[in-house]
Design a protein around this motif. Structure first.
Motif, PDB file in Angstrom:
ATOM      1  N   UNK A 138       6.591 -13.296  10.002  1.00 57.42           N
ATOM      2  CA  UNK A 138       5.328 -13.046  10.319  1.00 57.42           C
ATOM      3  C   UNK A 138       5.219 -11.491  10.505  1.00 57.42           C
ATOM      4  N   UNK A 139       5.889 -10.794  11.214  1.00 58.05           N
ATOM      5  CA  UNK A 139       5.847  -9.559  11.374  1.00 58.05           C
ATOM      6  C   UNK A 139       5.981  -8.662   9.954  1.00 58.05           C
ATOM      7  N   UNK A 140       7.009  -9.014   9.106  1.00 58.88           N
ATOM      8  CA  UNK A 140       7.224  -8.710   7.911  1.00 58.88           C
ATOM      9  C   UNK A 140       6.054  -8.652   6.994  1.00 58.88           C
ATOM     10  N   UNK A 141       5.330  -9.832   7.109  1.00 55.44           N
ATOM     11  CA  UNK A 141       3.901  -9.936   6.458  1.00 55.44           C
ATOM     12  C   UNK A 141       3.018  -8.813   6.879  1.00 55.44           C
ATOM     13  N   UNK A 142       2.900  -8.843   8.221  1.00 58.98           N
ATOM     14  CA  UNK A 142       1.826  -7.694   8.469  1.00 58.98           C
ATOM     15  C   UNK A 142       2.432  -6.294   8.037  1.00 58.98           C
ATOM     16  N   UNK A 143       3.592  -6.086   8.011  1.00 65.22           N
ATOM     17  CA  UNK A 143       4.046  -4.988   7.611  1.00 65.22           C
ATOM     18  C   UNK A 143       3.767  -4.394   6.277  1.00 65.22           C
ATOM     19  N   UNK A 144       3.766  -5.719   5.256  1.00 67.03           N
ATOM     20  CA  UNK A 144       3.607  -5.468   3.890  1.00 67.03           C
ATOM     21  C   UNK A 144       2.050  -5.398   3.733  1.00 67.03           C
ATOM     22  N   UNK A 145       1.258  -6.102   4.583  1.00 65.96           N
ATOM     23  CA  UNK A 145      -0.050  -6.053   4.341  1.00 65.96           C
ATOM     24  C   UNK A 145      -0.531  -4.585   4.841  1.00 65.96           C
ATOM     25  N   UNK A 146      -0.072  -3.818   5.686  1.00 67.92           N
ATOM     26  CA  UNK A 146      -0.373  -2.485   5.910  1.00 67.92           C
ATOM     27  C   UNK A 146       0.010  -1.591   4.682  1.00 67.92           C
ATOM     28  N   UNK A 147       0.969  -1.885   4.169  1.00 66.29           N
ATOM     29  CA  UNK A 147       1.325  -1.014   2.958  1.00 66.29           C
ATOM     30  C   UNK A 147       0.611  -1.063   1.647  1.00 66.29           C
ATOM     31  N   UNK A 148      -0.192  -2.208   1.655  1.00 60.40           N
ATOM     32  CA  UNK A 148      -0.808  -2.704   0.244  1.00 60.40           C
ATOM     33  C   UNK A 148      -1.659  -1.230  -0.073  1.00 60.40           C
ATOM     34  N   UNK A 149      -2.471  -0.818   0.855  1.00 54.57           N
ATOM     35  CA  UNK A 149      -3.499   0.203   0.409  1.00 54.57           C
ATOM     36  C   UNK A 149      -2.611   1.410  -0.034  1.00 54.57           C
ATOM     37  N   UNK A 150      -1.722   1.645   0.635  1.00 50.52           N
ATOM     38  CA  UNK A 150      -0.639   2.925   0.230  1.00 50.52           C
ATOM     39  C   UNK A 150      -0.090   2.818  -1.037  1.00 50.52           C
ATOM     40  N   UNK A 151       0.477   1.726  -1.146  1.00 56.31           N
ATOM     41  CA  UNK A 151       0.875   1.613  -2.839  1.00 56.31           C
ATOM     42  C   UNK A 151      -0.034   1.509  -3.801  1.00 56.31           C
TER      43      UNK A 151
END
Length: 618
Positions: free
Chosen positions: A375-388
């Motif tokens: 669950x926390x990994x999903x949130x980490x990925x979600x926070x990186x979408x804009x950066x990518x």
């Protein structure tokens, strides 16, 4: 029309409420007549299509669309869906019918008109009688005169008479339904078996390399490699980040408490409950069980129930209330009770014992940690979408993404049938299928919360696989082919005896007897088209069906059983078929008739008036 006796004042209040409803039905958009002098949007055979009828039709059709899609519909959207054209077409057809009824002199007299008006509930008072005040008020608010409204009723009734006359003469022959019943309800009796290489006294020899190559060349389509797309992609999934995500102890314990009911369950029983009206009836039933006079199933059936109706599933002792103690003391298969329940005294049959389950925090911790980490990994990925996304927009390559973010770089020769690893994601497959060489990579989501971006490097056309790579497969296929041929020769040599009455077992074959099999049945162990082929056989025929893997199905048809057309179910099905067919033909006949009338009475459409209505609808 004749004047009716006035009603008392007591009914007036509710009548006015009915009037408001009627005004919406009669007037709608057209109550104001669009505030202009144009009264018609067209003419069909001397019959005007009123502005109000057209506007009201648009509103009704849009409301129907809105109800269907569950959201508001703008008029622009309605036009895109063709609502305006459909409404106008329907009104043109209606007025063409009116023109034809006028030509034919088809109408209803004053007495019939009077009965029609008296039957309109909106014109009735609380006592169910016609209310003249309500009638006058409704048509006045609808912007119509009494004569205009009554003319519309005459026209609608005449149209109904004409339509009924057109479609009422449709008679359906019973032969169609009988043919359908014969097809769907006819069944077959047959015997079948499956023969394999073990059936042969001597197995076929392993094909030589030269034979395998000849088979490969003759069946090259079976050895084609799929067209592939060479794709480079960068991706990250929650699973890839598990080792980098920290999960604190407090969060683990909190999740454990939330799942306490899952990890710690009391002892349960699989139970069926049969309730009775009183204690005497319950005791009598229990006595019959213990004396062997009946079974629990028999008691259930005697009540007009099935076991599913009395199945409680798995229950705890507390959930059983007063019956809990007796049920939990009973072994599997025993019947407990009678015991009081909310449905009355009941007996209980115990079908299974589910022991208590207790999972302590330490044992549950690995599962809890993985779930929280995912669950926390999903949130980490979600926070990186804009950066990518920003990096890609700035011209970063996939290789640079892999260097600067958590995304990993990989390649794949993707094809439509690929399903391994990244190709198992629907989002990736969709993107891979439509990517072009000119596309720039962009961030896309994966179903598990991951993300990816891809770049198409090139494409390879479908081509034959090198013989060396598929030699073993070619040998196996040729062996299967030759085995099936050898089995076929064996069966052919025995076919005359089979048709003469020799049973399959007399040849050492297994025999599977099937009776009353219809077209929809499936026989396990056979091919998908097995029943289709069986239904093409004549009585006594012997059929060979290769399975494609070296085995051979052999089936002999014993009987073709015609359906009983007098059977109640078949009679009901035949009636339904006749009704549906008659309805369909009637619709088609009326549609053809209506289209002919539209040709006979060409519509003259006032586009300016149409545009005026549309402008008011915006």
């Amino acid at each position: 029309m004749a004047e009716e006796k006035p009603k008392g004042k007591t009914s007036k209040t509710l009548v006015w409420i009915l009037m408001a409803m009627l005004i919406l039905g009669l007037g709608g958009f057209g109550v104001t007549n669009l505030g202009g002098t144009i009264r018609s949007v067209g003419d069909v055979g001397g019959k005007d299509i009123s502005v109000d009828d057209y506007a009201r039709g648009l509103q009704e059709e849009m409301s129907a669309y809105q109800a269907q899609i569950g959201q508001p519909l703008t008029f622009a959207q309605a036009q895109m869906f063709g609502v305006d054209r459909a409404v106008l077409s329907r009104l043109v057809t209606t007025r063409a019918l009116d023109a034809e009824t006028t030509r034919m002199g088809l109408s209803i007299g004053d007495e019939n008109l009077r009965r029609e008006l008296l039957n309109i509930s909106a014109f009735q008072g609380l006592d169910g009688e016609f209310d003249r005040d309500a009638y006058n008020f409704a048509i006045e608010q609808a912007g119509m005169s009494e004569s205009a409204f009554e003319d519309s009723v005459r026209e609608e009734t005449a149209r109904s008479l004409l339509q009924g006359a057109v479609v009422s003469g449709i008679n359906i022959s019973g032969s169609y339904a009988a043919t359908v019943i014969d097809f769907i309800a006819e069944d077959r009796d047959f015997t079948w078996t499956k023969l394999s290489a073990d059936t042969l006294e001597t197995r076929v020899a392993t094909p030589s390399e030269a034979d395998a190559r000849a088979h490969y060349d003759a069946n090259i389509d079976a050895y084609m490699l799929p067209a592939t797309r060479q794709i480079t992609y960068a991706y990250v999934t929650p699973t890839l980040l598990l080792d980098t995500v920290e999960v604190d102890e407090d969060a683990l314990r909190e999740l454990y408490e939330e799942r306490n009911a899952q990890y710690n369950q009391p002892e349960r029983r699989l139970v069926e409950r049969l309730a009775f009206a009183d204690d005497a009836a319950a005791e009598t039933a229990l006595g019959q069980l213990r004396n062997g006079e009946t079974s629990f199933e028999g008691l259930v059936e005697a009540r007009g129930l099935v076991l599913a109706d009395v199945d409680l599933g798995d229950v705890t002792k507390a959930e059983l209330g007063d019956a809990g103690e007796a049920v939990f003391l009973s072994p599997v298969g025993a019947v407990a009770g009678p015991a009081p329940t909310t449905l009355g005294p009941a007996i209980f049959r115990v079908n299974g014992i589910l022991p208590a389950r207790a999972t302590n925090y330490e044992d549950a911790q690995p599962e809890l940690r993985e779930d929280l980490a995912i669950d926390r990994a999903r949130r980490v990925i979600e926070s990186q979408v804009e950066t990518v996304d920003d990096l890609l927009a700035g011209g970063a390559t996939l290789e640079e993404l892999a260097d600067e973010t958590d995304l990993q770089l990989a390649t794949i020769d993707w094809h439509v049938g690929a399903s391994d690893e990244i190709a198992g994601y629907e989002g990736f497959r969709e993107a891979a299928a439509i990517a072009t060489l000119e596309d720039f990579p962009q961030v896309e989501a994966l179903e598990d919360g991951g993300m990816f971006a891809l770049r198409l490097e090139g494409e390879t056309e479908s081509a034959p696989a090198p013989f060396a790579d598929v030699q073993d497969a070619a040998i196996a296929a040729l062996t299967s082919e030759r085995t099936a041929a050898a089995l076929g020769e064996l069966v052919s040599s025995l076919e005359a005896e089979m048709k003469a009455g020799a049973h399959f077992t007399s040849f050492g074959f297994d025999a599977n007897e099937e009776v009353d099999m219809d077209r929809a049945d499936f026989v396990p162990g056979t091919t998908a088209d097995f029943m289709t082929q069986v239904f093409e056989m004549a009585e006594g025929d012997v059929l060979q069906i290769p399975t494609g893997d070296g085995d051979l199905l052999v089936v002999q048809l014993q009987a073709i059983n015609a359906p009983d057309h007098a059977d109640a179910q078949n009679v009901a099905i035949a009636a339904q078929i006749d009704q549906q067919l008659a309805g369909g033909i009637s619709q088609d006949v009326f549609q053809i008739y209506a289209e002919a009338l539209r040709v006979l009475y060409p519509a003259q459409i006032d586009q300016q008036a149409i545009n005026g209505v549309h402008a008011q609808m915006q």
